[in-house]
Design a protein around this motif. Structure first.
Motif, PDB file in Angstrom:
ATOM      1  N   ASN A  52       0.831  -1.208   0.000  1.00  0.00           N
ATOM      2  CA  ASN A  52       0.000   0.000   0.000  1.00  0.00           C
ATOM      3  C   ASN A  52       0.862   1.253   0.000  1.00  0.00           C
ATOM      4  O   ASN A  52       0.587   2.206  -0.728  1.00  0.00           O
ATOM      5  N   ALA A  53       1.909   1.254   0.823  1.00  0.00           N
ATOM      6  CA  ALA A  53       2.794   2.421   0.903  1.00  0.00           C
ATOM      7  C   ALA A  53       3.492   2.664  -0.427  1.00  0.00           C
ATOM      8  O   ALA A  53       3.614   3.806  -0.869  1.00  0.00           O
ATOM      9  N   ILE A  54       3.931   1.607  -1.070  1.00  0.00           N
ATOM     10  CA  ILE A  54       4.581   1.757  -2.375  1.00  0.00           C
ATOM     11  C   ILE A  54       3.577   2.299  -3.397  1.00  0.00           C
ATOM     12  O   ILE A  54       3.909   3.146  -4.221  1.00  0.00           O
ATOM     13  N   GLY A  55       2.336   1.840  -3.316  1.00  0.00           N
ATOM     14  CA  GLY A  55       1.301   2.348  -4.209  1.00  0.00           C
ATOM     15  C   GLY A  55       1.037   3.826  -4.003  1.00  0.00           C
ATOM     16  O   GLY A  55       0.895   4.594  -4.959  1.00  0.00           O
ATOM     17  N   TYR A  56       0.980   4.254  -2.741  1.00  0.00           N
ATOM     18  CA  TYR A  56       0.769   5.678  -2.455  1.00  0.00           C
ATOM     19  C   TYR A  56       1.940   6.498  -2.953  1.00  0.00           C
ATOM     20  O   TYR A  56       1.769   7.599  -3.464  1.00  0.00           O
ATOM     21  N   GLU A  57       3.136   5.956  -2.791  1.00  0.00           N
ATOM     22  CA  GLU A  57       4.341   6.653  -3.218  1.00  0.00           C
ATOM     23  C   GLU A  57       4.368   6.815  -4.733  1.00  0.00           C
ATOM     24  O   GLU A  57       4.737   7.855  -5.264  1.00  0.00           O
ATOM     25  N   SER A  58       3.956   5.756  -5.450  1.00  0.00           N
ATOM     26  CA  SER A  58       4.002   5.817  -6.912  1.00  0.00           C
ATOM     27  C   SER A  58       2.918   6.729  -7.487  1.00  0.00           C
ATOM     28  O   SER A  58       3.087   7.271  -8.570  1.00  0.00           O
ATOM     29  N   GLU A  59       1.806   6.902  -6.766  1.00  0.00           N
ATOM     30  CA  GLU A  59       0.756   7.812  -7.230  1.00  0.00           C
ATOM     31  C   GLU A  59       1.234   9.256  -7.190  1.00  0.00           C
ATOM     32  O   GLU A  59       0.826  10.076  -8.003  1.00  0.00           O
ATOM     33  N   ALA A  60       2.077   9.578  -6.224  1.00  0.00           N
ATOM     34  CA  ALA A  60       2.706  10.900  -6.085  1.00  0.00           C
ATOM     35  C   ALA A  60       1.696  12.032  -6.040  1.00  0.00           C
ATOM     36  O   ALA A  60       1.978  13.133  -6.466  1.00  0.00           O
ATOM     37  N   VAL A  61       0.501  11.763  -5.529  1.00  0.00           N
ATOM     38  CA  VAL A  61      -0.490  12.824  -5.359  1.00  0.00           C
ATOM     39  C   VAL A  61      -0.059  13.725  -4.210  1.00  0.00           C
ATOM     40  O   VAL A  61      -0.181  14.937  -4.276  1.00  0.00           O
ATOM     41  N   SER A  62       0.459  13.105  -3.181  1.00  0.00           N
ATOM     42  CA  SER A  62       0.881  13.820  -1.990  1.00  0.00           C
ATOM     43  C   SER A  62       1.927  12.977  -1.276  1.00  0.00           C
ATOM     44  O   SER A  62       1.934  11.757  -1.414  1.00  0.00           O
ATOM     45  N   PRO A  63       2.783  13.602  -0.484  1.00  0.00           N
ATOM     46  CA  PRO A  63       3.756  12.798   0.269  1.00  0.00           C
ATOM     47  C   PRO A  63       3.124  12.060   1.451  1.00  0.00           C
ATOM     48  O   PRO A  63       3.796  11.295   2.119  1.00  0.00           O
ATOM     49  N   TYR A  64       1.832  12.294   1.693  1.00  0.00           N
ATOM     50  CA  TYR A  64       1.149  11.700   2.840  1.00  0.00           C
ATOM     51  C   TYR A  64       0.194  10.599   2.414  1.00  0.00           C
ATOM     52  O   TYR A  64      -0.375  10.651   1.327  1.00  0.00           O
ATOM     53  N   VAL A  65      -0.011   9.645   3.295  1.00  0.00           N
ATOM     54  CA  VAL A  65      -0.987   8.581   3.039  1.00  0.00           C
ATOM     55  C   VAL A  65      -2.387   9.169   3.169  1.00  0.00           C
ATOM     56  O   VAL A  65      -2.569  10.231   3.782  1.00  0.00           O
ATOM     57  N   PRO A  66      -3.404   8.517   2.585  1.00  0.00           N
ATOM     58  CA  PRO A  66      -4.753   9.083   2.589  1.00  0.00           C
ATOM     59  C   PRO A  66      -5.289   9.448   3.976  1.00  0.00           C
ATOM     60  O   PRO A  66      -5.927  10.490   4.149  1.00  0.00           O
ATOM     61  N   ARG A  67      -5.029   8.626   4.976  1.00  0.00           N
ATOM     62  CA  ARG A  67      -5.558   8.923   6.312  1.00  0.00           C
ATOM     63  C   ARG A  67      -4.976  10.229   6.855  1.00  0.00           C
ATOM     64  O   ARG A  67      -5.695  11.036   7.444  1.00  0.00           O
ATOM     65  N   VAL A  68      -3.703  10.479   6.617  1.00  0.00           N
ATOM     66  CA  VAL A  68      -3.075  11.717   7.074  1.00  0.00           C
ATOM     67  C   VAL A  68      -3.620  12.901   6.286  1.00  0.00           C
ATOM     68  O   VAL A  68      -3.862  13.972   6.846  1.00  0.00           O
ATOM     69  N   ARG A  69      -3.857  12.723   4.992  1.00  0.00           N
ATOM     70  CA  ARG A  69      -4.426  13.807   4.176  1.00  0.00           C
ATOM     71  C   ARG A  69      -5.798  14.204   4.705  1.00  0.00           C
ATOM     72  O   ARG A  69      -6.119  15.397   4.780  1.00  0.00           O
ATOM     73  N   VAL A  70      -6.615  13.223   5.101  1.00  0.00           N
ATOM     74  CA  VAL A  70      -7.939  13.530   5.648  1.00  0.00           C
ATOM     75  C   VAL A  70      -7.799  14.326   6.946  1.00  0.00           C
ATOM     76  O   VAL A  70      -8.494  15.324   7.164  1.00  0.00           O
ATOM     77  N   MET A  71      -6.890  13.908   7.797  1.00  0.00           N
ATOM     78  CA  MET A  71      -6.668  14.620   9.069  1.00  0.00           C
ATOM     79  C   MET A  71      -6.186  16.043   8.828  1.00  0.00           C
ATOM     80  O   MET A  71      -6.629  16.978   9.489  1.00  0.00           O
ATOM     81  N   LEU A  72      -5.286  16.207   7.875  1.00  0.00           N
ATOM     82  CA  LEU A  72      -4.793  17.555   7.566  1.00  0.00           C
ATOM     83  C   LEU A  72      -5.909  18.439   7.027  1.00  0.00           C
ATOM     84  O   LEU A  72      -5.996  19.618   7.383  1.00  0.00           O
ATOM     85  N   ARG A  73      -6.765  17.879   6.172  1.00  0.00           N
ATOM     86  CA  ARG A  73      -7.903  18.666   5.661  1.00  0.00           C
ATOM     87  C   ARG A  73      -8.822  19.104   6.784  1.00  0.00           C
ATOM     88  O   ARG A  73      -9.311  20.238   6.790  1.00  0.00           O
ATOM     89  N   LYS A  74      -9.076  18.219   7.746  1.00  0.00           N
ATOM     90  CA  LYS A  74      -9.952  18.564   8.876  1.00  0.00           C
ATOM     91  C   LYS A  74      -9.365  19.708   9.689  1.00  0.00           C
ATOM     92  O   LYS A  74     -10.069  20.633  10.087  1.00  0.00           O
ATOM     93  N   HIS A  75      -8.065  19.641   9.942  1.00  0.00           N
ATOM     94  CA  HIS A  75      -7.434  20.635  10.810  1.00  0.00           C
ATOM     95  C   HIS A  75      -7.163  21.953  10.113  1.00  0.00           C
ATOM     96  O   HIS A  75      -7.006  22.981  10.770  1.00  0.00           O
ATOM     97  N   THR A  76      -7.085  21.950   8.799  1.00  0.00           N
ATOM     98  CA  THR A  76      -6.831  23.210   8.090  1.00  0.00           C
ATOM     99  C   THR A  76      -8.123  23.893   7.663  1.00  0.00           C
ATOM    100  O   THR A  76      -8.096  25.043   7.267  1.00  0.00           O
ATOM    101  N   SER A  77      -9.226  23.206   7.748  1.00  0.00           N
ATOM    102  CA  SER A  77     -10.514  23.815   7.350  1.00  0.00           C
ATOM    103  C   SER A  77     -11.098  24.634   8.459  1.00  0.00           C
ATOM    104  O   SER A  77     -10.904  24.527   9.580  1.00  0.00           O
TER     105      SER A  77
END
Length: 67
Positions: free
Chosen positions: A42-67
């Motif tokens: 899964n981590a390699i898949g997230y890395e190869s997508e290169a959408v963000s340096p963070y895994v999806p769960r961290v991206r969701v948390m960051l969106r919550k805290h920055t909104s």
């Protein structure tokens, strides 16, 4: 949190309860290794997508805290 982790581990051991100790330890070991390999893929898949340096769960948390 402790109960959750122990329940997960209990679920792993449920299938291996009737086995001798050595087989029980092997079953637990191989199951744990399988989980690590799955997470690594899964981590390699997230890395190869290169959408963000963070895994999806961290991206969701960051969106919550920055909104």
């Amino acid at each position: 949190m402790t109960t959750n982790a122990s329940e997960c581990f209990n679920g792993v051991l449920k299938r291996a309860r009737g086995l001798p100790i050595q087989a029980l330890v092997c079953a637990t070991h191989y199951h744990t290794i399988g989980l690590f390999l799955k997470r690594q893929e899964n981590a390699i898949g997230y890395e190869s997508e290169a959408v963000s340096p963070y895994v999806p769960r961290v991206r969701v948390m960051l969106r919550k805290h920055t909104s």
